[in-house]
Design a protein around this motif. Structure first.
Motif, PDB file in Angstrom:
ATOM      1  N   GLY A 145      -1.395   7.121  -3.744  1.00  0.00           N
ATOM      2  CA  GLY A 145      -0.117   7.281  -4.919  1.00  0.00           C
ATOM      3  C   GLY A 145      -0.549   5.695  -5.976  1.00  0.00           C
TER       4      GLY A 145
ATOM      5  N   VAL B 207       2.519   6.866  -9.776  1.00  0.00           N
ATOM      6  CA  VAL B 207       4.056   6.338  -9.491  1.00  0.00           C
ATOM      7  C   VAL B 207       3.830   5.766  -8.284  1.00  0.00           C
ATOM      8  N   SER B 208       4.960   4.557  -7.619  1.00  0.00           N
ATOM      9  CA  SER B 208       5.008   3.992  -7.088  1.00  0.00           C
ATOM     10  C   SER B 208       5.946   4.844  -5.691  1.00  0.00           C
ATOM     11  N   ASP B 209       6.244   4.916  -4.709  1.00  0.00           N
ATOM     12  CA  ASP B 209       6.518   5.670  -3.801  1.00  0.00           C
ATOM     13  C   ASP B 209       8.388   5.410  -3.760  1.00  0.00           C
TER      14      ASP B 209
ATOM     15  N   HIS C 234       4.828  10.906  -0.761  1.00  0.00           N
ATOM     16  CA  HIS C 234       4.333  10.237  -1.698  1.00  0.00           C
ATOM     17  C   HIS C 234       2.057  10.473  -1.613  1.00  0.00           C
ATOM     18  N   THR C 235       1.730   9.976  -0.215  1.00  0.00           N
ATOM     19  CA  THR C 235       0.526  10.036  -0.473  1.00  0.00           C
ATOM     20  C   THR C 235       0.156  10.878   1.099  1.00  0.00           C
TER      21      THR C 235
ATOM     22  N   THR D 163      11.887   5.032   1.606  1.00  0.00           N
ATOM     23  CA  THR D 163      11.075   4.662   1.005  1.00  0.00           C
ATOM     24  C   THR D 163       9.161   5.150   1.786  1.00  0.00           C
TER      25      THR D 163
ATOM     26  N   SER E  22       5.639   9.051   3.802  1.00  0.00           N
ATOM     27  CA  SER E  22       4.671   9.421   3.507  1.00  0.00           C
ATOM     28  C   SER E  22       3.726   8.377   4.762  1.00  0.00           C
ATOM     29  N   GLU E  23       3.731   6.916   4.729  1.00  0.00           N
ATOM     30  CA  GLU E  23       2.902   5.780   5.028  1.00  0.00           C
ATOM     31  C   GLU E  23       3.882   6.048   6.488  1.00  0.00           C
TER      32      GLU E  23
ATOM     33  N   ASN F  60      -1.558   0.797  -1.061  1.00  0.00           N
ATOM     34  CA  ASN F  60      -0.182   1.106  -2.377  1.00  0.00           C
ATOM     35  C   ASN F  60      -0.597   0.458  -3.253  1.00  0.00           C
ATOM     36  N   GLU F  61      -1.250   1.055  -4.189  1.00  0.00           N
ATOM     37  CA  GLU F  61      -1.313   0.167  -5.692  1.00  0.00           C
ATOM     38  C   GLU F  61       0.063  -0.052  -5.791  1.00  0.00           C
ATOM     39  N   ALA F  62       1.302   0.477  -6.422  1.00  0.00           N
ATOM     40  CA  ALA F  62       2.454  -0.101  -6.846  1.00  0.00           C
ATOM     41  C   ALA F  62       2.613  -1.176  -6.475  1.00  0.00           C
TER      42      ALA F  62
END
Lengths: 551, 319
Positions: free
Chosen positions: A61, A64-66, A452-453, B185, B188-189, B315-317
Motif C-alpha cells: 500500500g 494511499v492508506s487503506d 488495498h494490498t 479498513t 485486505s490484511e 503498511n507504509e501509511a
C-alpha cells in the motif's frame, strides 16, 4: 443548408442566459443539463478509478492508506452507478430523442422532467458533500452491519444522496412511460417503434418498479444508524441478509437499467451504418421486455455464498440462465444485421461494433458466474469485477459514446472530427481490454476484490490492468476536447448526415423548439434502409430519406 | 512456459478438480462461441464493407427457423450448464459425517480458529491432508468471507448466524486464506495461510501447542483474574472492543479520529479508559489505575501484544 433550417430558429437559439437554460422545460435542453452534470460525475468517478489502479500497480500500500483506498472504491462505485450509469443514456439521449423519435413536441410532463434534474442535482449535493467531508468506506453496496454499526464515514449523507437521486429516476421513468403510451405520432404503432424507444420504455418500467425498494432499504439503513432500530443488526434482532435481499432486489434490475438503453443505441447504429434493417426486429423488441421482467427474479445470484439456503441458490441460478437467453438472442440479431449490408465505419459504428464484442464477452463471462460451483470460487474476486465492467463500461459506456457521436450532429447542429472520433474509439477498445481482461485471470487465480494490498504473485496482471487504465482514460478524455471543439468550430451538420431512417432525422439539426415544423405521420416499419442509391443519401439533407413522410 | 506468470490457481482439494473441469468446459464453450461470433462479425464487416463487390441479393430481415433454432439451442446449453453447476454446488451442503470439526471466527481483521483439542490459532489454519474438514463460521462484527482459492471454497461468515464450509485437502502445502467480503479498513490484511500437513506432522503440531507459561500466558491469567475477559472476551454479553490484533494497528475513535494502538494507547486505555474510546462502543470501562502495578501492566501488555502475532502490518501509511 436547407433554406428552412437557415430561417427557422432552433432550440439552441431560444435564449442563452442561465435563466433560459435553468428554467427550461424543453426536453432537449434538459437533456443538456443532464449531459453536463453526468459528464462531471463520470470524470470524478473515473479519477477515483485511476487512483485505485495506480495504487494497485504494486502489491504494497504505497500510494494511499487503506482507509483512503476503501473510500476511493466506494465513491467510484456510488458515483458511477447512481450518478452516471443509471441516468446516463435515459436522461441524456433518452430525454433528447424520445419525443423526436415518436414524433412528439415534448415529453408528456415537461415540468416534471426539469424537476427530475433539480432532484438529481439536490441528491448529488449530498453525495458531493460526503466526498468532500471525508468520504464513505462501505462500498457502493452499503452491506450491513458494516454500514450501520462499523463504518466511520459519511454513510447517512451518501445514502440520502442515493435515496434522493432515486426519485429523479422514478420521475424520469414515469414521464417516459406516459410519453410512449400517449404521444406517439399517427401511424406509429408499437411494432414500428425504434428499438431505442422499446429499450427506454423497458428501462422506465424497471426504474419505476425497482427504485422504491432501494429507497426503502436506504431509509431502513438510516433508521438503524441514527435511531438504533434493529432491522439488519442481529444484536437488535435484525438480519444482515435481509439487507442484501432488499438491496439486490433493486440493484440487479438496476443492472438492466444500466444496459438496456445501450442495447437500444446499438440497435439504431448498427442498421444505419450497415444500410440494413435490424435483423429479427420483433425478437429484439420483445427480448428487451423479457430482460426487464426476468431481471426482477435473479437478485439472489449475488448471494450464493452469503448463507442463503442452497436451494434458493439453485433456483436463482436457474433463473439467471433464463435471463441469459434474451441477451443471447440480441447478440445473434445484431451480428446478422451486418449480413449483406453496405457497411461503413464511422465513429458511432466503431463504438457499436466494440459494444457488440465487449458485451458478448462480458455476457459469456456471466455464464461462469451463474454456474453455481464456479461462482463459489470466483464470487467477490476480480472475475466479478471484470464481468460487470465488461457489461457496464465495455457495454453501456461504449454504447453511450456510440450514441453521443451518432446523435451529436442532431443535438448540436455540428459535425465532430471523424478522425479523432475513430482514434478515441480505438483507444477505449484497446485500453478497456488491457484494463479488464487481466482481471478475469486475477479473479480465477483467487484475487479478492476491494483489496488495498495483495500477494506479490498477482502483480503481473495488476500492472497490465493499471497500464490499460491509462490508455482507457486517454480514450475517454479525447472526446471532451474534440466534441467541445466541434460545439463551437465544427462544420455545420445537415439534417440527416448519416442517411438514417428515424423520425428524429426528418427535422432540422438542431431541431426547432417544438421539434417538428409539421407533425409527422408514419406508414412504414422502422429501419427501412433501402439498398439502392445509398451513397447519394448520406450528407444530403434535401433528399427524402426512406420511410415516413411528413403530412 | 509461463515465465513465472500465474495463469491458474493450484488445485489442492478434493473438489477443486471437478470445479475446474466445469470452468475449463465453460472456457472452451464461451471461447468457441465468442470466437465464432467475432469471426462472423469481422467477416461480415470485411465482406460487406461499402463498395465491396460481394453479392447482396437474397438479403432477409428475419428468418423464423434460424431465430427459433438459436433460441432453443441457447436454452438447451444454458440449462445443461445450470445442471452441471448446481449438481456440484449442492455437495456443499453435505459434508462427510466423519469430518474434522473446526470453529472459525471472523472479526475485524483476523481469523481465529479453534481445534477440537482446544488449540487456538490466529490467521493460520493447520489441517491434515486427506481428511474432510468442516469449518463452522461465525462473525463477531461484520460480514467476512472464508476463501481458500486453492480449495475453490468460499463461505461468508455472518454475524448472528453460523455458516459452514467443508473441504478435503489433497496436497500438503501452504495456501492463501483470504477474507473475500469487504469488512472495513484492513480488509485486505485479513487473512493468512492454510497449512496442509501430512497426518503425522499434523498430530505433532497439535501436541506441540501451548506448553509452559510465558509472560503473555501470565498476562492472560491476570486478564481473566481482573475480569477483563468478562467484557473483552469473545462470548461476553457486554459489548467491548475485541483486543485481538489491536496492537500496532489503527483504531477508529468515537470522536472520528484514528490512533495507532501502540503501547501507549494500550496502557492509557487500561488506566484512563474514558480518554480515547473506540468508535461504536459505550464508555463503560472502569479505570484500573491503582489496581495493577507496573509489572502486572507489562504482563497484560505482553498478552495484548501476543494477540497480534504478526505485529504491526506492513503498511507504509501507518508509519
Amino acid at each position: 443548408m436547407s433554406s428552412d433550417a437557415a430561417t427557422q430558429l432552433s432550440y439552441l437559439d431560444e435564449g442563452a442566459g442561465p435563466r433560459a437554460w435553468l428554467l427550461t422545460t424543453d426536453h432537449k435542453r434538459v437533456a443538456w443539463l443532464y449531459l453536463v452534470s453526468l459528464t462531471a460525475f463520470f470524470f470524478l468517478g473515473g479519477a477515483f478509478a485511476v487512483l485505485m489502479r495506480l495504487e494497485l500497480a504494486t502489491p504494497g500500500g504505497d500510494l494511499v492508506s487503506d482507509d483512503v483506498y476503501n473510500r476511493l472504491f466506494s465513491l467510484h462505485g456510488i458515483i458511477m452507478v447512481w450518478f452516471f450509469l443509471v441516468p446516463s443514456i435515459p436522461a441524456t439521449l433518452g430525454n433528447f430523442l424520445l419525443p423526436l423519435m415518436i414524433g412528439a413536441r415534448d415529453l408528456a410532463f415537461p415540468r416534471l422532467n426539469l424537476a427530475s434534474w433539480y432532484v438529481f442535482v439536490f441528491g448529488s449535493l449530498f453525495a458531493l458533500f460526503s466526498v468532500l467531508a471525508g468520504g464513505v468506506d462501505t462500498g457502493w453496496t452499503f452491506y450491513t452491519p458494516l454500514s450501520t454499526l462499523y463504518a466511520n464515514g459519511f454513510v447517512s449523507t451518501a445514502a440520502m444522496g442515493v435515496f434522493i437521486v432515486g426519485f429523479s429516476s422514478i420521475m424520469t421513468g414515469i414521464n417516459f412511460i406516459v410519453t410512449v403510451h400517449t404521444l406517439r405520432a399517427p401511424g406509429l404503432t408499437w411494432f414500428r417503434l425504434p428499438i431505442f424507444v422499446w429499450t427506454i420504455y423497458a428501462t422506465a418500467l424497471v426504474m419505476v418498479l425497482a427504485t422504491p425498494v432501494l429507497a426503502a432499504s436506504l431509509i431502513l439503513i438510516v433508521l438503524e444508524r441514527v435511531f438504533g432500530i434493529g432491522i439488519f443488526n442481529p444484536d437488535l434482532g435484525g438480519d444482515p441478509l435481509l439487507f442484501q435481499h432488499l438491496f439486490w432486489f433493486y440493484s440487479h434490475p438496476a443492472v438492466y437499467i444500466m444496459i438496456l438503453p445501450g442495447m437500444g443505441v446499438v440497435s439504431e447504429v448498427l442498421p444505419c451504418f450497415s444500410r440494413r434493417p435490424l435483423f429479427g426486429y420483433k425478437a429484439v423488441a420483445l427480448s428487451s421486455m423479457a430482460i426487464a421482467v426476468f431481471g426482477f427474479l435473479v437478485w439472489g445470484h449475488h448471494m450464493f455464498v452469503s448463507g442463503q439456503s442452497a436451494y434458493a441458490g439453485v433456483i436463482f441460478s436457474f433463473l439467471s440462465f433464463c435471463v441469459a437467453i434474451p441477451s443471447a438472442i440480441k447478440v445473434f440479431n445484431w451480428s446478422l444485421t451486418l449480413r449483406k449490408g453496405e457497411i461503413t465505419f464511422e465513429a458511432p459504428m466503431l463504438y457499436a461494433l466494440f459494444f457488440l464484442a465487449l458485451f458478448t464477452f462480458g455476457g459469456l463471462a456471466g455464464l461462469f458466474l451463474a454456474a453455481l460451483a464456479v461462482d463459489v470460487h470466483v464470487h467477490d474476486t476480480y472475475f466479478v469485477v471484470a464481468h460487470f465492467h465488461y457489461i457496464m463500461v465495455g457495454g453501456m459506456v461504449t454504447a453511450y459514446m456510440a450514441g453521443l457521436h451518432f446523435w451529436w450532429p442532431k443535438m448540436t447542429g455540428r459535425m465532430y472530427s471523424e478522425t479523432w472520433g475513430r482514434i478515441a474509439a480505438a483507444a477505449t477498445f484497446i485500453g478497456f481490454n488491457l484494463t479488464f481482461f487481466p482481471q478475469f485471470v486475477l479473479g480465477f487465480l483467487g484475487m479478492p476484490r476491494r483489496y488495498h494490498t495483495y500477494p506479490p504473485e498477482f502483480q503481473f496482471w495488476h500492472v497490465l490492468s493499471s497500464a490499460g487504465a491509462v490508455v482507457l482514460a486517454a480514450g475517454y478524455l479525447m472526446p471532451l476536447f474534440y466534441l467541445g471543439w466541434s460545439l463551437f468550430r465544427g462544420a455545420r451538420a445537415p439534417d440527416n448526415p448519416w442517411g438514417a431512417t428515424g423520425l428524429e432525422w426528418q427535422t432540422a439539426s438542431p431541431p426547432p423548439p417544438h421539434n417538428f415544423e409539421r407533425m409527422p405521420r408514419v406508414s412504414r416499419p422502422p429501419y427501412a434502409y433501402a439498398m439502392k442509391g445509398l451513397k447519394h443519401e448520406r450528407f444530403s439533407p434535401h433528399k427524402e430519406t426512406t420511410g415516413e413522410t411528413a403530412a | 512456459m509461463s515465465f513465472g506468470i500465474p495463469f491458474a490457481p493450484g488445485e489442492a482439494s478434493s473438489s477443486a478438480g471437478s470445479v475446474d473441469t466445469l470452468f475449463y468446459a465453460l472456457l472452451g464453450f464461451t471461447g468457441a462461441l465468442g470466437g465464432f461470433l467475432t469471426l462472423l462479425v469481422v467477416g461480415y464487416a470485411v465482406k460487406y464493407r461499402a463498395g465491396s463487390g460481394a453479392n447482396r441479393t437474397g438479403e432477409r430481415g428475419r428468418s423464423l427457423p434460424l431465430e427459433i433454432g438459436w433460441t432453443l439451442a441457447s436454452l438447451v446449453i444454458a440449462f445443461a450448464i445450470f445442471g452441471w453447476g448446481a449438481t456440484l454446488f449442492v455437495r456443499r451442503d453435505h459434508p462427510p459425517a466423519d469430518a474434522l470439526q473446526i470453529a472459525g471466527l471472523g472479526k475485524q481483521w483476523m481469523w481465529e480458529f479453534r481445534h477440537p483439542g482446544g488449540q487456538r490459532e490466529i490467521d493460520e489454519l493447520h489441517v491434515p491432508v486427506g481428511k474432510p474438514v468442516v469449518v463452522s463460521l461465525a462473525s463477531q462484527d461484520v460480514i467476512h468471507s472464508f476463501f481458500v482459492p486453492a480449495f475453490r471454497v468460499k463461505q461468508d461468515a455472518v454475524p448472528g448466524r453460523t455458516t459452514h464450509v467443508w473441504f478435503t485437502a489433497t496436497e500438503p502445502g501452504r495456501y492463501h486464506l483470504f477474507c473475500a467480503e469487504y469488512c472495513g479498513t484492513q480488509h485486505s490484511e485479513m487473512g493468512g495461510w492454510v497449512d496442509v500437513l501430512p497426518p503425522e506432522q499434523y498430530a505433532a503440531w497439535l501436541s506441540g501447542q501451548g506448553e509452559g507459561e510465558t509472560l503473555a500466558a501470565a498476562g492472560e491469567k491476570l486478564f481473566r483474574a481482573l475480569g477483563c475477559s468478562g467484557c473483552h472476551g469473545a462470548s461476553s454479553k457486554v459489548r467491548a472492543p475485541p483486543l485481538d490484533n489491536v496492537y500496532g494497528r489503527p483504531v477508529a475513535l468515537a470522536n472520528r479520529s484514528t490512533v495507532i494502538a501502540d503501547e501507549r494507547y494500550l496502557r492509557d486505555s487500561i488506566l484512563q479508559p474514558a480518554k480515547e474510546v473506540a468508535a461504536g462502543y459505550e464508555p463503560v470501562m472502569p479505570s484500573f489505575d491503582g489496581l495493577v502495578d507496573e509489572a502486572e501492566l507489562q504482563m497484560l501488555l505482553a498478552y495484548l501484544k501476543s494477540l497480534s502475532p504478526q505485529g504491526p502490518p506492513n503498511n507504509e501509511a501507518i508509519r
